[in-house]
Enzyme design. Structure first.
Site, PDB file in Angstrom:
ATOM      1  N   ASN A 136       0.848  -1.221   0.023  1.00 32.48           N
ATOM      2  CA  ASN A 136       0.064   0.049   0.048  1.00 32.48           C
ATOM      3  C   ASN A 136       0.741   1.422  -0.146  1.00 32.48           C
ATOM      4  O   ASN A 136       0.458   2.227  -0.531  1.00 32.48           O
ATOM      5  CB  ASN A 136      -1.037   0.005   1.201  1.00 32.48           C
ATOM      6  N   GLN A 164      -5.028  -3.771  -2.076  1.00 33.39           N
ATOM      7  CA  GLN A 164      -4.514  -2.538  -3.079  1.00 33.39           C
ATOM      8  C   GLN A 164      -4.240  -3.219  -4.565  1.00 33.39           C
ATOM      9  O   GLN A 164      -4.290  -2.374  -5.498  1.00 33.39           O
ATOM     10  CB  GLN A 164      -3.031  -2.225  -3.003  1.00 33.39           C
ATOM     11  N   HIS A 186     -13.794  -0.342  -0.685  1.00 29.78           N
ATOM     12  CA  HIS A 186     -13.391   1.244  -0.972  1.00 29.78           C
ATOM     13  C   HIS A 186     -12.019   1.503  -1.436  1.00 29.78           C
ATOM     14  O   HIS A 186     -11.748   2.708  -2.010  1.00 29.78           O
ATOM     15  CB  HIS A 186     -13.571   1.861   0.320  1.00 29.78           C
ATOM     16  N   THR A 222     -26.166  -9.772   9.229  1.00 26.43           N
ATOM     17  CA  THR A 222     -26.786  -9.441   7.983  1.00 26.43           C
ATOM     18  C   THR A 222     -25.680  -8.650   7.182  1.00 26.43           C
ATOM     19  O   THR A 222     -25.192  -7.648   7.610  1.00 26.43           O
ATOM     20  CB  THR A 222     -27.981  -8.452   8.296  1.00 26.43           C
ATOM     21  N   CYS A 316      -1.294   6.809   9.623  1.00 29.31           N
ATOM     22  CA  CYS A 316      -1.865   6.271  10.746  1.00 29.31           C
ATOM     23  C   CYS A 316      -3.257   6.629  11.058  1.00 29.31           C
ATOM     24  O   CYS A 316      -3.694   7.829  10.728  1.00 29.31           O
ATOM     25  CB  CYS A 316      -0.887   6.652  11.770  1.00 29.31           C
TER      26      CYS A 316
HETATM   27  N1  PLP Z   1      -4.625  -4.377   3.511  1.00 30.02           N
HETATM   28  C1  PLP Z   1      -3.870  -3.208   2.786  1.00 30.02           C
HETATM   29  C2  PLP Z   1      -2.889  -3.518   1.935  1.00 30.02           C
HETATM   30  C3  PLP Z   1      -4.514  -1.957   2.878  1.00 30.02           C
HETATM   31  O1  PLP Z   1      -3.800  -1.055   2.168  1.00 30.02           O
HETATM   32  C4  PLP Z   1      -5.523  -1.651   3.639  1.00 30.02           C
HETATM   33  C5  PLP Z   1      -5.921  -0.274   3.756  1.00 30.02           C
HETATM   34  O2  PLP Z   1      -5.322   0.582   3.794  1.00 30.02           O
HETATM   35  C6  PLP Z   1      -6.156  -2.777   4.432  1.00 30.02           C
HETATM   36  C7  PLP Z   1      -5.674  -3.922   4.332  1.00 30.02           C
HETATM   37  C8  PLP Z   1      -7.420  -2.429   5.277  1.00 30.02           C
HETATM   38  O3  PLP Z   1      -8.502  -2.399   4.314  1.00 30.02           O
HETATM   39  P1  PLP Z   1     -10.165  -1.981   4.863  1.00 30.02           P
HETATM   40  O4  PLP Z   1      -9.978  -0.433   5.033  1.00 30.02           O
HETATM   41  O5  PLP Z   1     -10.900  -2.421   3.869  1.00 30.02           O
HETATM   42  O6  PLP Z   1      -9.963  -2.768   6.196  1.00 30.02           O
END
Ligand code: PLP
Length: 372
Positions: A136, A164, A186, A222, A316
């Protein structure tokens, strides 16, 4: 406002907004037997089948949940009898589930050290290995198929956090040979609140929430139908446009990289910071740029004042800027507090990128001249 922080949350896609609205109008609960329930169930199963088809997975293998954090937890906490092995640059969603896990180092280009993974696999009993497809912060892509091959040879399950990567690179669960994938709505251009754990045939983690037995008893509660329909529509749209978006992003990020390097920046994951030349493949939309000696927070604020939204290397959740464990793991602790992540959304324009380059050049000239 110029939004270049798609890896935090991708810009909502119109197809997803339309699907969410459709979901909100469906009155029924997919578990109800009456006509309204059956209509909701049909929409849910259609979303499941479409997501499975995009990933070369079986619809029965799709477990809807709240996001990639939960999907990662479902898999990593779902095999209490197995030990955990994770890559050093995993997201906190994985690291938090894997306290006491063996951590496999990465090379200076950010890719997992496969020899170290193989040694770790050989040292103990059956394991679950967690390795993200795309990082990410840096966009670095890991050699998942090779890691999956090593895992299988040692009786281990490879779990892949694809939050990602989905919609940005082609993914086929069977071809990768992984046991499971984590997805986030998202990050695809859908709304927050939906995600999925995709399981290969025969992989059965214990459920964390039993509740009313939804999702074949694997995730009670649900399901959030509007968000799930939005995620499926976003996934379809992202995958359909993937080749064109990737080509556009590649030329835009190449322009940013060139201008930023000329302004004094170091591109994380490349030969700029010790990686072998021809370094690891990366997502086309993501760049991680460090200005040596300049705090990420100061860079972030300077760009925010110019109306540009990017992220510190490690964003963060409390809104504070932490040092990047990813850049530290790549062997550059000196740069771990000085990096910004630029991640282009699907609809980033040339004008957005030109504005970013101008603002970044002004920032770099000011701080590298005057210190920060
Ligand atoms: N894994 C990775 C590589 C991410 O970049 C993120 C969010 O930044 C997550 C997991 C967490 O995802 P979520 O916001 O859908 O819980």
């Amino acid at each position: 406002m110029i939004y270049l922080d798609a890896n935090a949350s991708e810009t909502l896609r119109p197809e997803a907004a339309e699907a969410v609205t459709r979901g909100l109008r469906l009155a029924g609960n997919p578990a109800s037997v009456h006509a309204a329930g059956r209509a909701a169930r049909a929409a849910l199963e259609d979303a499941r089948a479409r997501i499975a088809a995009l990933l070369g997975a079986a619809p029965e293998g799709v477990v809807f949940c709240s996001g990639a954090t939960e999907a990662n937890a479902l898999m990593l906490k779902g095999f209490p009898d197995r030990r955990l092995i994770i890559g050093a640059t995993e997201h906190d969603a994985v690291r938090a589930c894997a306290k006491g896990a063996e951590v496999i180092p990465v090379r200076p280009d950010g890719q997992i050290a496969l020899d170290a993974l193989e040694q770790a696999l050989g040292r103990g009993g059956p394991a679950v290995v967690a390795l993200m497809l795309a990082n990410n912060e840096t966009g670095v892509l890991h050699p998942i198929a090779q890691a999956a091959g090593l895992a299988r040879a040692h009786g281990a399950l490879l779990h892949v956090d694809a939050a990602q990567a989905m919609g940005r690179v082609g993914i086929d669960l069977a071809a990768l040979g992984a046991a499971s994938l984590a997805l986030s709505g998202h990050k695809l251009g859908g709304p927050a609140g939906a995600g999925a754990l995709i399981l290969a045939p025969g992989v059965q983690p214990a459920s964390l929430i039993e509740g009313g037995g939804q999702e074949r008893g694997r995730r009670g509660g649900t399901p959030p139908l509007p968000a799930i329909l939005g995620m499926a529509a976003a996934a379809d749209a992202a995958c359909a446009a993937m080749a064109a978006t990737t080509a556009r992003h590649a030329s835009l990020t190449a322009a940013i990289a060139q201008a930023a390097r000329a302004a004094g920046a170091v591109l994380i994951g490349t030969e700029d910071c010790g990686a072998a030349s021809g370094a690891a493949p990366r997502l086309a939309n993501t760049l991680c740029l460090a200005l040596p000696g300049v705090r990420a927070e100061a860079q972030l604020i300077a760009l925010d004042l110019e109306g540009i939204c990017v992220s510190a290397g490690a964003a963060c959740s409390a809104g504070k800027v932490a040092r990047s464990h990813v850049i530290e793991a790549m062997g550059r602790p000196d740069l771990a507090g000085c990096a910004l992540r630029i991640s282009l959304p699907w609809n980033a324009s040339d004008a957005d990128v030109t504005a970013f380059i101008g603002a970044y050049q002004r920032l770099a000239a000011r701080v590298l001249r005057g210190g920060a």
